[in-house]
Design a protein around this motif. Structure first.
Motif, PDB file in Angstrom:
ATOM      1  N   CYS A 192     -51.052 -82.998-120.541  1.00  0.00           N
ATOM      2  CA  CYS A 192     -50.096 -83.757-119.726  1.00  0.00           C
ATOM      3  C   CYS A 192     -50.751 -84.445-118.536  1.00  0.00           C
ATOM      4  CB  CYS A 192     -48.991 -82.827-119.214  1.00  0.00           C
ATOM      5  SG  CYS A 192     -47.703 -82.498-120.425  1.00  0.00           S
ATOM      6  N   PHE A 193     -51.817 -83.872-118.033  1.00  0.00           N
ATOM      7  CA  PHE A 193     -52.417 -84.376-116.797  1.00  0.00           C
ATOM      8  C   PHE A 193     -53.800 -84.968-117.032  1.00  0.00           C
ATOM      9  CE2 PHE A 193     -49.761 -80.615-115.730  1.00  0.00           C
ATOM     10  CZ  PHE A 193     -48.692 -81.322-115.219  1.00  0.00           C
ATOM     11  N   VAL A 249     -46.372 -77.586-110.160  1.00  0.00           N
ATOM     12  CA  VAL A 249     -46.639 -79.020-110.287  1.00  0.00           C
ATOM     13  C   VAL A 249     -45.376 -79.836-110.032  1.00  0.00           C
ATOM     14  CG1 VAL A 249     -47.624 -80.845-111.723  1.00  0.00           C
ATOM     15  CG2 VAL A 249     -48.427 -78.480-111.990  1.00  0.00           C
ATOM     16  N   TYR A 250     -44.374 -79.673-110.864  1.00  0.00           N
ATOM     17  CA  TYR A 250     -43.121 -80.421-110.731  1.00  0.00           C
ATOM     18  C   TYR A 250     -41.943 -79.444-110.660  1.00  0.00           C
ATOM     19  CZ  TYR A 250     -45.922 -84.442-112.284  1.00  0.00           C
ATOM     20  OH  TYR A 250     -46.869 -85.430-112.402  1.00  0.00           O
ATOM     21  N   THR A 283     -42.786 -84.691-118.183  1.00  0.00           N
ATOM     22  CA  THR A 283     -43.950 -84.316-117.385  1.00  0.00           C
ATOM     23  C   THR A 283     -45.066 -85.341-117.524  1.00  0.00           C
ATOM     24  OG1 THR A 283     -43.424 -81.965-117.685  1.00  0.00           O
ATOM     25  CG2 THR A 283     -45.656 -82.502-116.981  1.00  0.00           C
ATOM     26  N   ARG A 284     -45.306 -85.756-118.755  1.00  0.00           N
ATOM     27  CA  ARG A 284     -46.383 -86.706-119.026  1.00  0.00           C
ATOM     28  C   ARG A 284     -46.122 -88.063-118.367  1.00  0.00           C
ATOM     29  NH1 ARG A 284     -51.565 -87.687-119.363  1.00  0.00           N
ATOM     30  NH2 ARG A 284     -52.174 -89.176-120.992  1.00  0.00           N
ATOM     31  N   TYR A 297     -46.633 -88.079-114.656  1.00  0.00           N
ATOM     32  CA  TYR A 297     -48.045 -88.139-114.295  1.00  0.00           C
ATOM     33  C   TYR A 297     -48.605 -89.557-114.456  1.00  0.00           C
ATOM     34  CZ  TYR A 297     -53.067 -87.364-114.404  1.00  0.00           C
ATOM     35  OH  TYR A 297     -54.418 -87.431-114.151  1.00  0.00           O
ATOM     36  N   ARG A 302     -47.088 -92.153-113.841  1.00  0.00           N
ATOM     37  CA  ARG A 302     -46.418 -92.986-112.849  1.00  0.00           C
ATOM     38  C   ARG A 302     -45.366 -93.907-113.465  1.00  0.00           C
ATOM     39  NH1 ARG A 302     -48.229 -92.788-107.961  1.00  0.00           N
ATOM     40  NH2 ARG A 302     -47.462 -94.864-107.421  1.00  0.00           N
TER      41      ARG A 302
END
Length: 225
Positions: free
Chosen positions: A68-69, A125-126, A196-197, A200, A202
């Motif tokens: 994801c990050f 993270v979120y 989530t992806r 990240y 934006r």
């Protein structure tokens, strides 16, 4: 769970999302079709079509969650190789030993990995994704719980259904609830992973309800100033 993930895969293609999310949606569709075929025929071959894709789809989910990050369209070949090797080993062993407990343990390991990763994301993270993350986990784990209750108390539940009106008996068909809840939980997990992806990367992801009923992820790129 067949049609909704197909629609999700189509929407992912339209939105130009990474192929792993298209694969995740389609893998869930394969699980749904395999389960459908098995319960219609009760043949061993169809049972494999039901159970083995559960392993493969979870491996795809694990890959998505742990990537994801990372930069867009990057490929983690080490993780990819590990998950493919794991799938091959599980498939080979399961075809030889034909032991349901082995399959359940391997599947449980993958689910446990997803649970830990999800908790990490919504904790550190979120945090604002706790609603979606915990909803997907809660629904899935509820289905898993009902499935185990059905396995342990199957005879007692059958006797109970003989003594009560059909409308009440239907509610105790815990194996059916297992399919419904785990399918829905898996679908929501894909949405959680995708949300989530895209955060990240934006984008502005939003959960929308198709026809006012079914949840989907829609998003747009952040405007550059």
């Amino acid at each position: 769970m067949i049609i909704p993930p197909i629609w999700g895969a189509i929407q992912s293609v339209r939105d130009g999302l990474e192929k792993r999310y298209i694969a995740a949606y389609l893998a869930l569709t394969v699980v749904g079709m395999g389960s459908w075929c098995f319960h219609m025929t009760l043949k061993y071959e169809m049972q494999l079509l039901d159970e083995l894709p559960m392993i493969y789809s979870c491996c795809i989910f694990v890959y998505c969650m742990f990537e994801c990050f990372k930069p867009k369209n990057s490929v983690n070949y080490h993780l990819l190789f590990t998950l493919v090797l794991f799938s091959l080993i599980v498939t080979t062993v399961y075809l030889r030993v034909k032991e349901p407990v082995f399959h359940q343990v391997m599947y449980g390991m993958l689910v446990f990995t997803l649970v830990l990763r999800s908790i990490y994301i919504v904790t550190w993270v979120y945090p604002w994704l706790r609603g979606l993350g915990y909803t997907s986990l809660g629904i899935f784990l509820l289905g898993f719980l009902l499935w185990n209750i059905d396995n342990i108390f199957c005879d007692s539940l059958r006797n109970f259904r003989k003594k009560v009106p059909p409308i009440i008996g239907i509610t105790t068909q815990f194996h059916a609830w297992w399919h419904i809840l785990t399918g829905l939980g898996s679908y929501l997990h894909i949405l959680f992973s995708l949300y989530t992806r895209t955060l990240y990367l934006r984008y502005r992801p939003k959960v929308k309800f198709l026809f006012g009923i079914w949840p989907m992820i829609l998003f747009e790129p952040l405007k550059k100033h």
